[in-house]
Scaffold this motif. Structure first.
Motif, PDB file in Angstrom:
ATOM      1  N   THR A 169       5.933   9.245 -10.229  1.00 47.83           N
ATOM      2  CA  THR A 169       7.222   9.709 -10.729  1.00 47.83           C
ATOM      3  C   THR A 169       8.215   8.587 -10.971  1.00 47.83           C
ATOM      4  OG1 THR A 169       8.042  10.010  -8.480  1.00 47.83           O
ATOM      5  CG2 THR A 169       6.960  11.910  -9.530  1.00 47.83           C
ATOM      6  N   GLY A 170       7.974   7.423 -10.412  1.00 48.62           N
ATOM      7  CA  GLY A 170       8.891   6.312 -10.595  1.00 48.62           C
ATOM      8  C   GLY A 170       9.959   6.218  -9.537  1.00 48.62           C
ATOM      9  N   GLY A 171       9.878   7.061  -8.526  1.00 46.52           N
ATOM     10  CA  GLY A 171      10.866   7.011  -7.458  1.00 46.52           C
ATOM     11  C   GLY A 171      10.723   5.771  -6.597  1.00 46.52           C
ATOM     12  N   GLU A 172      11.618   5.649  -5.636  1.00 46.23           N
ATOM     13  CA  GLU A 172      11.608   4.500  -4.733  1.00 46.23           C
ATOM     14  C   GLU A 172      10.261   4.413  -4.011  1.00 46.23           C
ATOM     15  OE1 GLU A 172      14.005   2.996  -0.827  1.00 46.23           O
ATOM     16  OE2 GLU A 172      15.099   4.145  -2.324  1.00 46.23           O
ATOM     17  N   GLY A 173       9.696   3.225  -3.989  1.00 46.74           N
ATOM     18  CA  GLY A 173       8.425   3.007  -3.307  1.00 46.74           C
ATOM     19  C   GLY A 173       7.198   3.386  -4.120  1.00 46.74           C
ATOM     20  N   GLN A 214       3.329   2.604  -3.286  1.00 46.53           N
ATOM     21  CA  GLN A 214       2.449   3.760  -3.088  1.00 46.53           C
ATOM     22  C   GLN A 214       1.193   3.628  -3.952  1.00 46.53           C
ATOM     23  OE1 GLN A 214       3.972   7.481  -4.603  1.00 46.53           O
ATOM     24  NE2 GLN A 214       2.852   8.655  -3.059  1.00 46.53           N
ATOM     25  N   ALA A 215       1.350   3.178  -5.184  1.00 45.77           N
ATOM     26  CA  ALA A 215       0.196   2.991  -6.070  1.00 45.77           C
ATOM     27  C   ALA A 215      -0.754   1.934  -5.495  1.00 45.77           C
ATOM     28  CB  ALA A 215       0.668   2.591  -7.469  1.00 45.77           C
ATOM     29  N   ARG A 216      -0.205   0.825  -4.991  1.00 51.34           N
ATOM     30  CA  ARG A 216      -1.039  -0.210  -4.362  1.00 51.34           C
ATOM     31  C   ARG A 216      -1.754   0.342  -3.133  1.00 51.34           C
ATOM     32  NH1 ARG A 216       3.525  -3.627  -5.339  1.00 51.34           N
ATOM     33  NH2 ARG A 216       4.140  -3.282  -3.172  1.00 51.34           N
ATOM     34  N   HIS A 217      -1.047   1.147  -2.354  1.00 47.80           N
ATOM     35  CA  HIS A 217      -1.639   1.756  -1.160  1.00 47.80           C
ATOM     36  C   HIS A 217      -2.816   2.661  -1.542  1.00 47.80           C
ATOM     37  CE1 HIS A 217      -1.843   3.421   2.867  1.00 47.80           C
ATOM     38  NE2 HIS A 217      -1.844   4.624   2.319  1.00 47.80           N
ATOM     39  N   HIS A 218      -2.645   3.445  -2.610  1.00 47.22           N
ATOM     40  CA  HIS A 218      -3.738   4.311  -3.071  1.00 47.22           C
ATOM     41  C   HIS A 218      -4.946   3.473  -3.502  1.00 47.22           C
ATOM     42  CE1 HIS A 218      -1.651   8.049  -2.671  1.00 47.22           C
ATOM     43  NE2 HIS A 218      -0.703   7.704  -3.529  1.00 47.22           N
ATOM     44  N   ALA A 219      -4.693   2.334  -4.139  1.00 50.84           N
ATOM     45  CA  ALA A 219      -5.793   1.457  -4.568  1.00 50.84           C
ATOM     46  C   ALA A 219      -6.545   0.915  -3.356  1.00 50.84           C
ATOM     47  CB  ALA A 219      -5.255   0.313  -5.422  1.00 50.84           C
ATOM     48  N   THR A 220      -5.812   0.487  -2.338  1.00 49.16           N
ATOM     49  CA  THR A 220      -6.445  -0.016  -1.124  1.00 49.16           C
ATOM     50  C   THR A 220      -7.258   1.073  -0.446  1.00 49.16           C
ATOM     51  OG1 THR A 220      -4.684  -1.628  -0.807  1.00 49.16           O
ATOM     52  CG2 THR A 220      -6.016  -1.097   1.114  1.00 49.16           C
ATOM     53  N   VAL A 259      -3.468  -5.799 -10.055  1.00 43.52           N
ATOM     54  CA  VAL A 259      -3.568  -5.138 -11.359  1.00 43.52           C
ATOM     55  C   VAL A 259      -2.818  -3.807 -11.344  1.00 43.52           C
ATOM     56  CG1 VAL A 259      -5.189  -4.022 -12.955  1.00 43.52           C
ATOM     57  CG2 VAL A 259      -5.666  -6.318 -12.069  1.00 43.52           C
ATOM     58  N   VAL A 260      -3.012  -3.022 -10.296  1.00 40.42           N
ATOM     59  CA  VAL A 260      -2.294  -1.749 -10.178  1.00 40.42           C
ATOM     60  C   VAL A 260      -0.787  -2.005 -10.190  1.00 40.42           C
ATOM     61  CG1 VAL A 260      -1.731   0.097  -8.519  1.00 40.42           C
ATOM     62  CG2 VAL A 260      -4.120  -0.408  -9.082  1.00 40.42           C
ATOM     63  N   SER A 261      -0.342  -2.978  -9.420  1.00 42.19           N
ATOM     64  CA  SER A 261       1.076  -3.293  -9.346  1.00 42.19           C
ATOM     65  C   SER A 261       1.639  -3.686 -10.708  1.00 42.19           C
ATOM     66  CB  SER A 261       1.303  -4.424  -8.336  1.00 42.19           C
ATOM     67  OG  SER A 261       2.671  -4.688  -8.184  1.00 42.19           O
ATOM     68  N   LEU A 273       0.475   8.142 -15.236  1.00 43.18           N
ATOM     69  CA  LEU A 273      -0.724   8.614 -14.559  1.00 43.18           C
ATOM     70  C   LEU A 273      -1.612   7.424 -14.247  1.00 43.18           C
ATOM     71  CD1 LEU A 273      -1.507  11.666 -16.869  1.00 43.18           C
ATOM     72  CD2 LEU A 273      -0.229  11.653 -14.724  1.00 43.18           C
ATOM     73  N   MET A 274      -2.116   7.388 -13.010  1.00 41.32           N
ATOM     74  CA  MET A 274      -3.005   6.315 -12.594  1.00 41.32           C
ATOM     75  C   MET A 274      -4.328   6.935 -12.153  1.00 41.32           C
ATOM     76  SD  MET A 274      -2.601   3.484  -9.538  1.00 41.32           S
ATOM     77  CE  MET A 274      -2.894   4.627  -8.185  1.00 41.32           C
TER      78      MET A 274
END
Length: 158
Positions: free
Chosen positions: A26-30, A34-40, A65-67, A82-83
């Protein structure tokens, strides 16, 4: 040679059960963290639950890359991002879709330029980078090798 779970268009091959993860951002704070955390988490599941070799480099490069891709999508595109992360043979595939149809291009090298090096970085560290305009927006697909002959492979979690 093992059968790849996805064909050239990114669709699952018949009879395979690829591991994948999809998330709307959504583009909110963090959001980028959060996207990097999902990748890990995704790569950790490949390692722990599926017994695949994942190099430390693959962990780091996937987060980078995700970041970069998510940051650019949130910065330049209106609306949702969307990721998708998926395992495909010896690679992890990172797909980021956004609603902005303009296809980004790497800029010419400029030692005085501050910032706007994301696409250059992503191109340099990935096995493959594909950018496609869609009916709505664009889809950027990056492929990252899970193992690296220069890295010691992680075979168990600490």
């Amino acid at each position: 040679m093992p059968v790849e779970p996805y064909d050239e268009e990114g669709d699952p091959e018949p009879g395979t059960h690829p591991m994948q993860y999809r998330h709307a951002l959504t583009g909110g704070e963090g959001c980028i963290a959060q996207a990097r955390h999902h990748a890990t988490d995704f790569l950790t599941r490949l390692l722990d639950d599926h017994g695949l070799d994942v190099s430390p480099r693959a962990m780091d490069v996937t987060q980078l890359v995700v970041s970069e891709l998510v940051t650019n999508a949130l910065k330049y595109a209106p609306g949702p991002v969307l990721m998708e992360l998926r395992h495909s043979g010896t690679t992890v595939v990172v797909v980021v879709w956004d609603s902005e149809p303009t296809v980004p291009a790497a800029r010419a090298p400029d030692p005085d330029r501050i910032g706007q090096h994301g696409l250059e970085i992503v191109k340099a560290v990935t096995q493959d980078l594909d950018i496609q305009r869609q009916t709505v927006g664009k889809r950027i697909t990056a492929r990252i090798t899970l193992t690296d002959t220069h890295d010691t492979r992680i075979t168990t979690r600490p």
